[in-house]
Design a protein around this motif. Sequence first.
Motif: not given
Length: 418
Positions: A56-67, A260-268
């Motif tokens: 996701m750091r190397w594409t302009d595709m949004d997360a919803a489109s990826f999924w 130590g895990v913070k769940k879903r800081v980026n929920p997308d």
Amino acid sequence: MTITTEKGIRKTVEEAIDNQPITDIHTHLFSPNFGDILLWDIDELLTYHYLVAEVMRWTDMDAASFWRLNKKEQAELIWQKLFIERTPVSEAARGVLTTLQEMGIDPKTKNLDTYRAEFAGRTAEAQVQAVMEQANVSNIVMTNDPFDEQERAIWLDGMKPQDNFHAVLRIDPLLNDFENTKESLRAWGYDIQEKWNEQSIAEVNRFLEDWIGMMSPLYMAVSLPPSFAYPEDSDRGRIIRDCILPVTKKHNIPFALMIGVKKRVNPDLIDAGDFVGKADISALENLLAENQENKFLVTMLSRENQHELAVLARKFRHLMVFGCWWFMNNPVIVNEVTRMRMELLNTSFIPQHSDARVLEQVVYKWKHTKTVLKDVLTEKYEDVRSTGWPVTKEDIEKDVAALFQENFWNFLEKDFRR
């Protein structure tokens, strides 16, 4: 036989590590007779959430489109962006290449369809055997979630794992989301009251006893946020105090805390959207001080917590520190943390686990770990030899066996030999 040179120590360490069977004490794998919930093959390797976050750091595709892409399309995007358009230098990307190489598949072709053809026609059973032989892993410890409907149905149907796969009772929803989880428990016939009272305690304990009876788990486990506190006036604090600690003590099984895990800081990003945070280790200190007859397996996600954790293990022998978990599993950190633990704890810890969610990850994670441990152990034995103290082949083999297998089984007070 006393070893008299640094070169001799290096050779002996390498042989001991390469020859030593491993118990992989924490994975997300399943016995092959459990069916499709065991993930394996090249497309699963490529769509692992480490690489999803990276692509996701190397594409302009949004997360919803990826999924919305199917698994094959996701794998092809990741292959193109992370392996073809740029050099795969990240640990997760290099791991895919190591896996291919170690399993006799030539990475130089750079052809994803060629790799798919290599996996086609294989069975899960055959692939499990091949992976375990390649990595020299003799026992795999699973993560088993009775709150996952697909897995729950398998256990309720009476399925048992094959002999070299071992169950763990995972209880994250019980401790981290009891307000919603108690509705599921009620639907399954457990009479949980609205208030936390003797009835609720008895019913949660009955649930735990039922699943211990079904699974025969080696330990009970939970992942926790960095905000975890104990004691605490909360559902989680009360369930740990009134249920988890008494039940694990009764059955003489460890309570494993992964903190130590913070769940879903980026929920997308779903699973790829989790983060890390430094925890207050006083919660663990309190648990250990107040429950000397319980056993605790502990790993922590933040690099900043590692020194405190190792020092705490010096104070409480019923704490077994294990692994470099998740974001800690990078060679530079594994090297640093393993050296520090050895300097504080000698060999009384478990240096690593694969945490594999895809079967073939076992190959690369242990290959990379062994490479680091060969350097660390060679240096430490050379430090000892330089004082004039004799270092023997038998000493090294005994220590490596403890680190890779015996510390875990001895802590459980179980015989792993089959």
